[in-house]
Design a protein around this motif. Structure first.
Motif, PDB file in Angstrom:
ATOM      1  N   ALA A 170       0.503  -1.300  -0.185  1.00 52.96           N
ATOM      2  CA  ALA A 170       0.172  -0.136  -0.025  1.00 52.96           C
ATOM      3  C   ALA A 170       0.858   1.161  -0.383  1.00 52.96           C
ATOM      4  O   ALA A 170       0.438   2.189  -0.798  1.00 52.96           O
ATOM      5  CB  ALA A 170      -1.097  -0.028   0.819  1.00 52.96           C
ATOM      6  N   LEU A 171       1.908   1.043   0.703  1.00 51.67           N
ATOM      7  CA  LEU A 171       3.060   2.311   1.145  1.00 51.67           C
ATOM      8  C   LEU A 171       3.295   2.593  -0.428  1.00 51.67           C
ATOM      9  O   LEU A 171       3.027   4.260  -1.164  1.00 51.67           O
ATOM     10  CB  LEU A 171       3.896   1.705   1.636  1.00 51.67           C
ATOM     11  CG  LEU A 171       5.262   3.207   2.397  1.00 51.67           C
ATOM     12  CD1 LEU A 171       3.691   4.337   3.161  1.00 51.67           C
ATOM     13  CD2 LEU A 171       5.693   2.408   3.033  1.00 51.67           C
ATOM     14  N   ARG A 172       4.059   2.399  -1.508  1.00 49.32           N
ATOM     15  CA  ARG A 172       4.482   2.426  -2.419  1.00 49.32           C
ATOM     16  C   ARG A 172       3.583   2.320  -3.770  1.00 49.32           C
ATOM     17  O   ARG A 172       3.526   3.620  -4.717  1.00 49.32           O
ATOM     18  CB  ARG A 172       5.180   0.196  -2.863  1.00 49.32           C
ATOM     19  CG  ARG A 172       6.610   0.430  -2.086  1.00 49.32           C
ATOM     20  CD  ARG A 172       7.590   0.807  -2.243  1.00 49.32           C
ATOM     21  NE  ARG A 172       9.293   0.746  -1.803  1.00 49.32           N
ATOM     22  CZ  ARG A 172      10.138   1.213  -2.423  1.00 49.32           C
ATOM     23  NH1 ARG A 172      10.035   1.802  -3.579  1.00 49.32           N
ATOM     24  NH2 ARG A 172      10.798   0.875  -1.482  1.00 49.32           N
ATOM     25  N   GLU A 173       2.362   1.661  -3.406  1.00 48.02           N
ATOM     26  CA  GLU A 173       1.662   1.181  -4.805  1.00 48.02           C
ATOM     27  C   GLU A 173       0.158   3.092  -4.659  1.00 48.02           C
ATOM     28  O   GLU A 173      -0.200   3.498  -5.568  1.00 48.02           O
ATOM     29  CB  GLU A 173       0.056   0.436  -4.861  1.00 48.02           C
ATOM     30  CG  GLU A 173       1.243  -0.596  -5.501  1.00 48.02           C
ATOM     31  CD  GLU A 173       0.467  -1.889  -5.804  1.00 48.02           C
ATOM     32  OE1 GLU A 173      -0.815  -1.695  -5.995  1.00 48.02           O
ATOM     33  OE2 GLU A 173       0.607  -3.059  -5.239  1.00 48.02           O
ATOM     34  N   LEU A 174       0.148   2.900  -3.465  1.00 50.17           N
ATOM     35  CA  LEU A 174      -0.521   4.182  -3.050  1.00 50.17           C
ATOM     36  C   LEU A 174      -0.252   5.845  -2.671  1.00 50.17           C
ATOM     37  O   LEU A 174       0.042   6.445  -3.274  1.00 50.17           O
ATOM     38  CB  LEU A 174      -1.871   4.270  -2.153  1.00 50.17           C
ATOM     39  CG  LEU A 174      -2.762   2.432  -2.382  1.00 50.17           C
ATOM     40  CD1 LEU A 174      -3.571   2.474  -1.329  1.00 50.17           C
ATOM     41  CD2 LEU A 174      -3.511   3.136  -4.187  1.00 50.17           C
ATOM     42  N   GLU A 779       5.916  -7.833  -1.912  1.00 48.79           N
ATOM     43  CA  GLU A 779       6.119  -7.712  -0.219  1.00 48.79           C
ATOM     44  C   GLU A 779       7.823  -8.518  -0.121  1.00 48.79           C
ATOM     45  O   GLU A 779       8.352  -8.327  -0.050  1.00 48.79           O
ATOM     46  CB  GLU A 779       5.435  -7.450   0.321  1.00 48.79           C
ATOM     47  CG  GLU A 779       4.369  -6.098   0.159  1.00 48.79           C
ATOM     48  CD  GLU A 779       3.131  -6.508   1.499  1.00 48.79           C
ATOM     49  OE1 GLU A 779       3.039  -7.148   1.279  1.00 48.79           O
ATOM     50  OE2 GLU A 779       3.548  -4.839   1.996  1.00 48.79           O
ATOM     51  N   ALA A 780       7.486 -10.109  -0.660  1.00 48.22           N
ATOM     52  CA  ALA A 780       7.880 -10.573  -0.659  1.00 48.22           C
ATOM     53  C   ALA A 780       9.701 -10.503  -1.409  1.00 48.22           C
ATOM     54  O   ALA A 780      10.980 -10.630  -0.571  1.00 48.22           O
ATOM     55  CB  ALA A 780       7.567 -12.245  -1.349  1.00 48.22           C
ATOM     56  N   ALA A 781       9.718 -10.083  -1.893  1.00 49.53           N
ATOM     57  CA  ALA A 781      10.703  -9.462  -3.189  1.00 49.53           C
ATOM     58  C   ALA A 781      11.225  -8.355  -2.606  1.00 49.53           C
ATOM     59  O   ALA A 781      12.379  -7.677  -3.597  1.00 49.53           O
ATOM     60  CB  ALA A 781      10.997 -10.100  -4.871  1.00 49.53           C
ATOM     61  N   HIS A 782      10.149  -7.476  -2.847  1.00 52.23           N
ATOM     62  CA  HIS A 782      10.442  -6.025  -1.909  1.00 52.23           C
ATOM     63  C   HIS A 782      10.938  -5.223  -3.402  1.00 52.23           C
ATOM     64  O   HIS A 782      11.924  -4.688  -3.750  1.00 52.23           O
ATOM     65  CB  HIS A 782      11.747  -5.957  -1.105  1.00 52.23           C
ATOM     66  CG  HIS A 782      11.303  -6.114   0.080  1.00 52.23           C
ATOM     67  ND1 HIS A 782      10.536  -5.661   0.734  1.00 52.23           N
ATOM     68  CD2 HIS A 782      12.467  -7.438   0.492  1.00 52.23           C
ATOM     69  CE1 HIS A 782      10.661  -7.433   2.064  1.00 52.23           C
ATOM     70  NE2 HIS A 782      11.504  -7.740   1.988  1.00 52.23           N
ATOM     71  N   ARG A 783      10.393  -5.521  -4.556  1.00 48.56           N
ATOM     72  CA  ARG A 783      10.113  -5.057  -5.683  1.00 48.56           C
ATOM     73  C   ARG A 783       9.523  -4.942  -6.506  1.00 48.56           C
ATOM     74  O   ARG A 783       8.266  -5.371  -6.271  1.00 48.56           O
ATOM     75  CB  ARG A 783      11.246  -5.892  -6.090  1.00 48.56           C
ATOM     76  CG  ARG A 783      10.629  -7.125  -7.199  1.00 48.56           C
ATOM     77  CD  ARG A 783      12.275  -7.969  -7.987  1.00 48.56           C
ATOM     78  NE  ARG A 783      11.011  -9.520  -7.982  1.00 48.56           N
ATOM     79  CZ  ARG A 783      10.773  -9.260  -9.821  1.00 48.56           C
ATOM     80  NH1 ARG A 783      10.754  -8.222  -9.899  1.00 48.56           N
ATOM     81  NH2 ARG A 783      10.638 -10.744  -9.809  1.00 48.56           N
ATOM     82  N   TRP A 784       9.147  -4.001  -7.709  1.00 49.07           N
ATOM     83  CA  TRP A 784       8.252  -3.970  -8.476  1.00 49.07           C
ATOM     84  C   TRP A 784       7.620  -5.082  -9.490  1.00 49.07           C
ATOM     85  O   TRP A 784       8.694  -5.540 -10.273  1.00 49.07           O
ATOM     86  CB  TRP A 784       8.331  -2.864  -9.892  1.00 49.07           C
ATOM     87  CG  TRP A 784       7.734  -1.479  -8.821  1.00 49.07           C
ATOM     88  CD1 TRP A 784       9.107  -0.724  -8.132  1.00 49.07           C
ATOM     89  CD2 TRP A 784       6.761  -0.969  -8.023  1.00 49.07           C
ATOM     90  NE1 TRP A 784       8.089   0.426  -7.559  1.00 49.07           N
ATOM     91  CE2 TRP A 784       6.843   0.446  -7.431  1.00 49.07           C
ATOM     92  CE3 TRP A 784       4.995  -1.214  -8.873  1.00 49.07           C
ATOM     93  CZ2 TRP A 784       5.818   1.167  -7.126  1.00 49.07           C
ATOM     94  CZ3 TRP A 784       4.636  -0.611  -8.198  1.00 49.07           C
ATOM     95  CH2 TRP A 784       4.735   0.630  -7.196  1.00 49.07           C
ATOM     96  N   PHE A 785       6.701  -5.288  -9.506  1.00 48.14           N
ATOM     97  CA  PHE A 785       6.814  -6.937 -10.413  1.00 48.14           C
ATOM     98  C   PHE A 785       5.647  -6.733 -11.670  1.00 48.14           C
ATOM     99  O   PHE A 785       4.283  -6.232 -11.461  1.00 48.14           O
ATOM    100  CB  PHE A 785       6.067  -7.844  -9.653  1.00 48.14           C
ATOM    101  CG  PHE A 785       6.124  -9.144 -10.918  1.00 48.14           C
ATOM    102  CD1 PHE A 785       6.578  -9.776 -10.933  1.00 48.14           C
ATOM    103  CD2 PHE A 785       4.859  -9.666 -11.114  1.00 48.14           C
ATOM    104  CE1 PHE A 785       6.637 -10.762 -11.033  1.00 48.14           C
ATOM    105  CE2 PHE A 785       4.703 -10.359 -11.582  1.00 48.14           C
ATOM    106  CZ  PHE A 785       5.402 -11.758 -11.761  1.00 48.14           C
ATOM    107  N   PHE A 786       5.817  -6.417 -13.268  1.00 48.63           N
ATOM    108  CA  PHE A 786       5.560  -6.106 -14.186  1.00 48.63           C
ATOM    109  C   PHE A 786       4.752  -7.610 -14.622  1.00 48.63           C
ATOM    110  O   PHE A 786       5.039  -9.139 -14.842  1.00 48.63           O
ATOM    111  CB  PHE A 786       5.935  -6.063 -15.680  1.00 48.63           C
ATOM    112  CG  PHE A 786       5.509  -6.027 -16.703  1.00 48.63           C
ATOM    113  CD1 PHE A 786       4.863  -4.328 -16.824  1.00 48.63           C
ATOM    114  CD2 PHE A 786       4.712  -6.519 -17.374  1.00 48.63           C
ATOM    115  CE1 PHE A 786       4.217  -3.510 -17.948  1.00 48.63           C
ATOM    116  CE2 PHE A 786       3.721  -6.385 -18.760  1.00 48.63           C
ATOM    117  CZ  PHE A 786       3.794  -4.819 -18.832  1.00 48.63           C
ATOM    118  N   VAL A 787       3.515  -7.662 -14.232  1.00 50.85           N
ATOM    119  CA  VAL A 787       1.558  -8.626 -14.295  1.00 50.85           C
ATOM    120  C   VAL A 787       1.761  -8.754 -15.585  1.00 50.85           C
ATOM    121  O   VAL A 787       1.234  -8.182 -16.391  1.00 50.85           O
ATOM    122  CB  VAL A 787       1.271  -8.003 -13.602  1.00 50.85           C
ATOM    123  CG1 VAL A 787      -0.162  -9.584 -13.474  1.00 50.85           C
ATOM    124  CG2 VAL A 787       1.339  -7.806 -12.203  1.00 50.85           C
TER     125      VAL A 787
END
Length: 810
Positions: A170-174, A779-787
């Motif tokens: 939530a912190l990262r995406e919002l 959150e597990a990898a602490h990175r952005w993931f392109f879906v």
């Protein structure tokens, strides 16, 4: 630029430790000290975000007042935000200000947030786009910005102490997303860290979020200033990435910082890093000798009144318009509501500025409508308490020492005195100042029993028409917010029977007792007043008769500064006073009732289905009444779309703003705003993105090439119009994503564009979808993931009014 970095390093090398630490502490309420030995001028900061107040909190130093940030976001127009920023830079230069303490890009997490009028939206993408335009505009004028409040300062309750517990996703995406977008797209010269704590660390000491994320990952190279009085610990703040602790000079920096270095608790190189960033700011704004300013030639001058008017009408959101009730038809109009005469044009708190003029709805419609076609009735007054003395008062401030000798006099355009630091009348010093007397005359507008009161703490003497009504000590309220003296409610102290048009003498004397060890010397108090209160039922009955006699009734309803302001959150979403009763009664008497809602953020409108039209005007700025006349008469379209969802508090999915045991958990994760309304299957009064114009549009086709979306649409109405084309991204698998195991919203805003066309004309909107629209934070990898996968591109007029779709495979 490399040349400036060399100048900065040379200047830094000439400073000793005491000069460095003094610079980081500030010198007073709004500025940093000049250091002539290196050619550094004093850097001056000022509150925004809808105007530039300057270093004096007084109405005798007027400022252009633009509409509220919610209004700016409602335009869905980053270029208009840029133009607003250009004007504010012009205002800053006029007032000798180098850095604007704006914009506020916190999110509308809950509708109860008391300061939401000062932020943009519930959506991080829209917030980032509008904020990017704003910062670009301000800094194109050679004035710095401080994007605030970093981060998760989304409510006011216990804002100094609350620990907001926010999940990493939530912190990262919002909550971080708008800041990241603006660092990437506008390169702001400053950031302001918030009062609150995030996940156990106060933001002025948050090494991870400031040094590792903001500066490390994002490459932010500007300076970091604390919110006022937010810094708590010398070592923690410097190691946490805080460059400047305000207000000065008595902060956790200055002498305390120098001592920490000499004691070996900090290394001087850490101080150098902070000083380097301040000098870089000075170079950019032209306050450091031998450095090339970022802007040599400011943009062409802007007409402030004209832009304020344009911005207001472009922000108005028409949410209901049955049988084309608007624009107004020829005929008579009954204008009703206290806010139609005494307009609320801006929100309370540090966003306050003092415009040279205010155009009320009554002023605007009187000028726009044929003579003899407009009547006015108060109807219902939302203000239930005294307000700062204003209309009818002619006042001045007389300053005396303990012996009664006059030290000097100051202007007092209204009943508010707010002198901070050295901002005192000529010849007056804090050391000798003992009493301030607000004295002058009051000429009533109406006959009856007038109430007078006092705002502030300390010893006061209140005299009206030769009678002393109060001579005692008013104790401070038991509050946790140190700014309550600025934003708190006045206390009634006198009632006097007065006659309209007959002036009387008034006087409020305040005896000062400033503690010797107070970190900032502030003189803050006010004379308050309230006109005679008539029976609400009589006022509503008068309004009903006026409405019944007119072809159209226009009712203006509003919040007050005790409902929406800095320093506290809202308890409910109701309109104050008897305004709901007023609207119901008027609507029953006249089916052609138009309601104008004068609030900075959502309120409940229980009568919305019973009236012909509902127009949201936000806090519309100084030209609000003129802009309202433009829109009601049809000279211009209402251009706004909702930047946040409007609905009842009962249905709102996220409502908690008060911490328990010092903590406020953001248990909803990424589901706030429309994301949460859709997840919970609840129907708001008016959805995100909603807004009507004065023409109709047909969405004809949509083409997707990669991540570029082209939309063809036609104006099928009878007049030229403007449309905000909104593009939402919806994963075809609406359940938890099988690749990431992460639950995603049903859809989210991925892009938007505005188009204009004449009657019958077609036009094309082109929207490029950002890569981030397809990413989630793992959150597990602490990175952005392109879906990767299949997405439905949904194009339309709001989150619920989606007109045309296409598929994209990425």
């Amino acid at each position: 630029m490399a040349e400036n970095e060399a100048v900065v390093e040379a200047a830094l090398g000439k400073l000793d430790l005491d000069a460095k630490t003094r610079l980081l502490a500030g010198q007073d309420m709004w500025s940093l000290p000049a250091l002539p030995e290196i050619g550094l001028a004093s850097l001056v900061m000022s509150d925004g975000p809808i105007g530039v107040r300057g270093v004096r909190w007084t109405a005798d130093d007027p400022s252009v007042a633009l509409p509220s940030p919610t209004a700016l976001a409602a335009t869905w127009d980053p270029d208009l935000a840029r133009r607003a920023g250009v004007l504010l830079a012009q205002e800053a230069r006029r007032k000798g200000v180098h850095v604007l303490l704006a914009p506020t890009v916190n999110l509308h997490r809950s509708p109860l947030g008391g300061r939401h009028f000062e932020a943009y939206s519930e959506d991080p993408y829209l917030t980032g786009r509008i904020g990017t335009g704003y910062v670009r505009g301000v800094q194109s004028g050679g004035v710095g910005t401080t994007v605030k409040h970093f981060v998760a300062n989304d409510a006011e309750t216990d804002r100094f102490t609350v620990n907001n517990v926010v999940g990493e996703r939530a912190l990262r995406e919002l909550y971080l997303a708008p800041f990241e977008a603006m660092v990437d797209g506008a390169r702001p010269w400053g950031v302001m860290t918030a009062y609150n704590t995030v996940n156990g660390t106060t933001m002025t000491e948050h090494h991870h979020l400031v040094n590792e994320v903001l500066r490390g990952e994002w490459g932010f190279d500007g300076f970091n200033v604390s919110d006022w009085m937010a810094a708590r610990d010398t070592v923690g703040a410097l190691r946490g990435g805080l460059d400047v602790a305000m207000p000065g000079p008595r902060t956790v920096y200055g002498e305390s910082l120098a001592q920490a270095v000499r004691a070996g608790r900090l290394d001087e190189s850490e101080v150098d890093d902070a000083v380097r960033r301040v000098l870089r700011l000075a170079a950019r704004v032209g306050a450091l000798a031998d450095a090339e300013p970022a802007v040599r030639q400011p943009p062409a001058p802007v007409d402030g009144e004209a832009l304020a008017r344009e911005l207001a009408r472009r922000s108005f959101v028409l949410v209901r318009n049955e049988n084309n009730a608007l624009p107004l038809k020829a005929g008579t109009v009954a204008l009703i509501g206290a806010a139609a005469r005494d307009a609320r044009v801006l929100g309370g708190g540090s966003a306050t500025v003092f415009p040279a003029r205010v155009v009320s709805p009554l002023d605007g419609l009187t000028a726009a409508l044929p003579e003899g076609t407009l009547t006015y009735a108060v109807g219902a007054d939302p203000t239930t308490e005294l307000a700062v003395a204003d209309k009818g008062f002619t006042l001045r401030a007389v300053c005396r020492d303990a012996d009664g000798t006059v030290l000097g006099t100051g202007s007092a355009p209204n009943g508010q005195i707010q002198w901070m630091g050295s901002d005192l009348p000529e010849g007056v010093t804090h050391e000798r100042l003992h009493t301030i007397e607000l004295t002058g005359t009051f000429t009533p507008r109406v006959t009856g029993t007038h109430s007078f009161g006092v705002k502030g703490a300390g010893a006061f003497t209140l005299t009206v028409a030769g009678t002393t009504y109060y001579d005692d000590v008013q104790l401070p309220a038991d509050v946790s917010d140190p700014f309550e003296a600025f934003f708190g409610a006045p206390v009634p102290r006198a009632e006097a029977d007065l006659t309209a048009g007959e002036p009387v003498d008034v006087s409020l004397t305040h005896a000062l007792r400033l503690p010797e060890d107070i970190p900032l010397k502030v003189v803050a108090f006010a004379l308050a007043h309230q006109e005679p209160q008539r029976d609400p039922d009589e006022l509503i009955a008068e309004a009903v008769e006026a409405a019944r006699a007119a072809d159209t009734a226009v009712v203006v309803v509003a919040t007050t500064d005790r409902v929406e302001s800095e320093g506290f959150d809202r308890e409910d979403l109701h309109l104050p006073g008897r305004q709901d009763d007023l609207v119901r009664a008027v609507a029953a008497a006249n089916p052609h009732t138009v309601v104008v809602v004068n609030s900075g953020s959502p309120v409940e409108l229980p009568w919305r289905e019973d009236v012909a039209a509902v127009l949201l005007s936000w806090f519309p700025g100084q030209e609000g009444g003129a802009a309202l006349a433009d829109v009601l008469t049809g000279a211009h379209e209402p251009g706004g779309r909702l930047p946040t969802t409007w609905g009842s508090l009962t249905d709102a999915p996220v409502t908690r703003v008060a911490p328990a045991d010092g903590e406020l958990p953001y248990t909803e994760g990424v589901f706030i705003g429309y994301r949460a309304w859709e997840k919970e299957g609840r129907t708001p009064a008016y959805p995100f993105g909603h807004g009507l114009g004065y023409t109709d549009w047909t969405y004809e086709s949509v083409e997707v090439a990669g991540t570029t979306v082209k939309i063809r649409l036609r104006n099928c109405g009878e007049r030229t119009g403007r449309e905000v084309v909104q593009v939402y991204l919806a994963p075809t698998d609406t359940d938890t994503d099988t690749d990431t195991g992460i639950e995603r919203p049903a859809r989210w805003l991925a892009g938007f564009a505005s188009v204009e066309a004449g009657p019958g004309e077609s036009t094309e909107a082109v929207v490029d979808l950002p890569t981030r629209a397809f990413e989630v934070w793992d959150e597990a990898a602490h990175r952005w993931f392109f879906v990767k996968g299949s997405y439905e591109i949904q194009v339309g007029r709001s989150i619920t009014d989606r007109r045309i779709t296409a598929t994209a495979n990425v």
